[in-house]
Design a protein around this motif. Structure first.
Motif, PDB file in Angstrom:
ATOM      1  N   PHE A  13       0.836  -1.207   0.000  1.00 39.97           N
ATOM      2  CA  PHE A  13       0.000   0.000   0.000  1.00 39.97           C
ATOM      3  C   PHE A  13       0.870   1.256   0.000  1.00 39.97           C
ATOM      4  O   PHE A  13       0.556   2.250  -0.646  1.00 39.97           O
ATOM      5  N   ARG A  14       1.981   1.175   0.728  1.00 39.70           N
ATOM      6  CA  ARG A  14       2.887   2.333   0.786  1.00 39.70           C
ATOM      7  C   ARG A  14       3.492   2.599  -0.592  1.00 39.70           C
ATOM      8  O   ARG A  14       3.597   3.751  -1.014  1.00 39.70           O
ATOM      9  N   ARG A  49       0.924   4.284  -2.671  1.00 42.91           N
ATOM     10  CA  ARG A  49       0.646   5.638  -2.155  1.00 42.91           C
ATOM     11  C   ARG A  49       1.736   6.622  -2.589  1.00 42.91           C
ATOM     12  O   ARG A  49       1.434   7.709  -3.092  1.00 42.91           O
ATOM     13  N   ARG A 108       1.293   9.654  -5.121  1.00 41.35           N
ATOM     14  CA  ARG A 108       1.479  10.994  -4.554  1.00 41.35           C
ATOM     15  C   ARG A 108       2.450  11.814  -5.388  1.00 41.35           C
ATOM     16  O   ARG A 108       2.220  12.980  -5.679  1.00 41.35           O
ATOM     17  N   GLU A 128      -3.378   1.639   6.818  1.00 48.82           N
ATOM     18  CA  GLU A 128      -2.960   1.927   5.437  1.00 48.82           C
ATOM     19  C   GLU A 128      -4.049   2.667   4.671  1.00 48.82           C
ATOM     20  O   GLU A 128      -3.760   3.584   3.906  1.00 48.82           O
ATOM     21  N   ILE A 147      -4.004   6.459   3.044  1.00 52.42           N
ATOM     22  CA  ILE A 147      -4.393   6.762   1.659  1.00 52.42           C
ATOM     23  C   ILE A 147      -5.460   7.865   1.654  1.00 52.42           C
ATOM     24  O   ILE A 147      -5.375   8.835   0.891  1.00 52.42           O
ATOM     25  N   GLU A 156      -4.292  11.396   1.857  1.00 48.44           N
ATOM     26  CA  GLU A 156      -3.532  11.987   0.744  1.00 48.44           C
ATOM     27  C   GLU A 156      -4.333  13.129   0.116  1.00 48.44           C
ATOM     28  O   GLU A 156      -5.552  13.191   0.267  1.00 48.44           O
ATOM     29  N   PRO A 184      -6.660  11.022  -2.897  1.00 54.02           N
ATOM     30  CA  PRO A 184      -6.627   9.582  -2.588  1.00 54.02           C
ATOM     31  C   PRO A 184      -7.134   8.717  -3.722  1.00 54.02           C
ATOM     32  O   PRO A 184      -6.794   7.533  -3.813  1.00 54.02           O
ATOM     33  N   ALA A 239      -4.406   6.686  -5.729  1.00 55.45           N
ATOM     34  CA  ALA A 239      -3.874   5.447  -5.145  1.00 55.45           C
ATOM     35  C   ALA A 239      -4.945   4.347  -5.146  1.00 55.45           C
ATOM     36  O   ALA A 239      -4.631   3.179  -5.393  1.00 55.45           O
TER      37      ALA A 239
END
Ligand code: ATP
Length: 422
Positions: A180-181, A184, A188, A219, A223, A226, A229, A232
């Motif tokens: 997920f990171r 993201r 981003r 997570e 998101i 952000e 979002p 993502a």
């Protein structure tokens, strides 16, 4: 590629921080240097300063005693401090900013596949444990090396090339939250997940079901925090990462459009992350929404929103009826949480429904009778359920414009409760 030199990095660090923060780092560095310890800023703040983005928080890593350093900063800046003995970390709150202090740590494995043992190590060791090369850089802020970029894993080159790259092949299976990171950060910064990393990400999706609800929810919270979002979530949906979270979970272009409208509609009052979630859930079948709520172990508030969205969907048909009076609209919507109603002002395709939801949010839900229960008791009526029922009727009359003054409300109360008492 030219790596920025210490002078340039120091200038960027100074530019990316408020003035008193820069001096805080300098003083912290001097304190460590006197003790023979090395101090660094590390992780996101380094990544951000190298691409001229302001960082929210500061992460410090010391090759030495993190608590002694935290005590010193707290003393100098009168900061609020929280210490954790187990991992020897410290959190400081200075003028609304957070400074996290950790010791440099090293991971060693007794045998392949074993859980890592964490011991004290060097800054370079610490960077090897991190998620992506762009997050695995540090800047020295002590001694003669002040301003020196520590980049043993090619982070600067990847940052300039716009690449998200893991540091070793087992990275995603060791910690599937990195899936997920990766998405993201990619979305981003408008970067790209490097092909080999993407292949390993796809293979590691099978480990997502093993993640705890709390880790997974975190997570999603990140998101939804952000700026956009939907980027993502669209990517996670296209990669079938969402399906690995919960059966049938998708995020399509319609939901993405709703997210943009949520952001652009500045009359909405609830926090953006809860509005995003409500609009996304608003487009799901009830059973899929329930499954997601259970998988993420959503908070009681969010679960209420999920339940209210389902109620609201069933009631929308009533909101389309012609000739509804304001009191009818309130009867339909009064038990529904505002965040669910706000989300439907965005996602409902029906202009009449939208208008009624907006009217409810902007004015109807705030309307109360002038008279209160206490006043009716002062007028001589006995306390009890009849007073509550009368006040509800007065409120409806007020909503529908039948009464508008205090005198008219008293007259109506007398008609409803009997004229004999007062
Ligand atoms: P953001 O701007 O999203 O806050 P950040 O880089 O500051 O970015 P954090 O989640 O605060 O993100 O993490 C700080 C640092 O800790 C990261 O830059 C990374 O080096 C490391 N890190 C965080 N999570 C992981 C993880 N799951 N695995 C390995 N390293 C991680």
């Amino acid at each position: 590629m030219d790596m920025p030199n210490s002078t340039r990095i120091t200038a960027s660090l100074k530019a990316s921080l408020a003035e008193d923060f820069f001096s805080l780092l300098t003083r912290a560095g001097e304190f460590c240097h006197k003790r023979g310890e090395r101090l660094f800023v590390a992780g996101g703040i380094v990544r951000d300063l190298l691409i001229d983005i302001q960082s929210k928080d500061i992460d410090l890593v010391v090759e030495g005693d993190s608590h002694a350093l935290a005590d010193e900063i707290a003393r100098l800046y009168n900061a609020k401090i929280t210490l954790h003995q187990r991992f020897q970390t410290a959190k400081l709150s200075v003028n609304g900013f957070t400074v996290d202090i950790a010791i440099a740590r090293k991971e060693t494995y007794d045998h392949p596949g074993a859980l890592p043992k964490i011991t004290a190590g060097t800054m370079e060791d610490d960077l090897k444990r991190r998620d992506f090369s762009i997050n695995a850089m540090a800047v020295s802020i002590s001694g003669d090396t002040y301003g020196h970029l520590v980049d043993p894993l090619g982070g600067y080159a990847d940052l300039k090339a716009g690449i998200i790259r893991i540091l070793h092949p087992e990275s995603f299976s060791d910690d599937p939250t990195r899936i997920f990171r990766a998405i993201r950060y990619e979305q981003r910064f408008g970067f790209e997940i490097e092909p080999e990393t993407l292949t390993l990400l796809q293979e590691a999706k099978k480990h997502i079901p093993a993640l705890s609800a709390d880790r997974l929810r975190y997570e999603f919270e990140c998101i939804l925090d952000e700026q956009a979002p939907e980027k993502a979530l669209c990517r996670a949906s296209r990669l079938s990462v969402l399906k690995a979270v919960s059966e049938k979970l998708v995020f399509d272009m319609t939901s993405a459009g709703w997210f943009k409208s949520v952001r652009e509609n500045n009359s909405l009052e609830s926090p953006l992350p809860s509005l995003y979630l409500a609009s996304w859930i608003g487009g799901m079948a009830d059973s899929d929404a329930q499954r997601l709520a259970a998988r993420l172990n959503l908070s009681a508030d969010s679960r209420k929103t999920v339940g209210d969205i389902s109620k609201l969907k069933k009631r929308l048909i009533n909101l389309r009826l012609p000739g509804l009076l304001p009191a009818d609209i309130c009867r339909i919507l009064d038990s529904i949480t505002p965040v669910a109603i706000e989300a439907f002002t965005v996602i409902s395709p029906d202009s009449m429904v939208k208008e009624r939801l907006r009217m409810y949010l902007a004015s109807l839900r705030h309307i109360r009778p002038i008279l209160g229960g206490d006043e009716l008791i002062e007028l001589g009526y006995s306390p009890g359920p009849d007073i509550g029922k009368a006040l509800q009727k007065i409120k409806n009359a007020r909503l529908n414009g039948v009464v508008s003054t205090r005198k008219q409300e008293i007259e109506m109360a007398k008609n409803l409760l009997g004229r004999s008492s007062p």
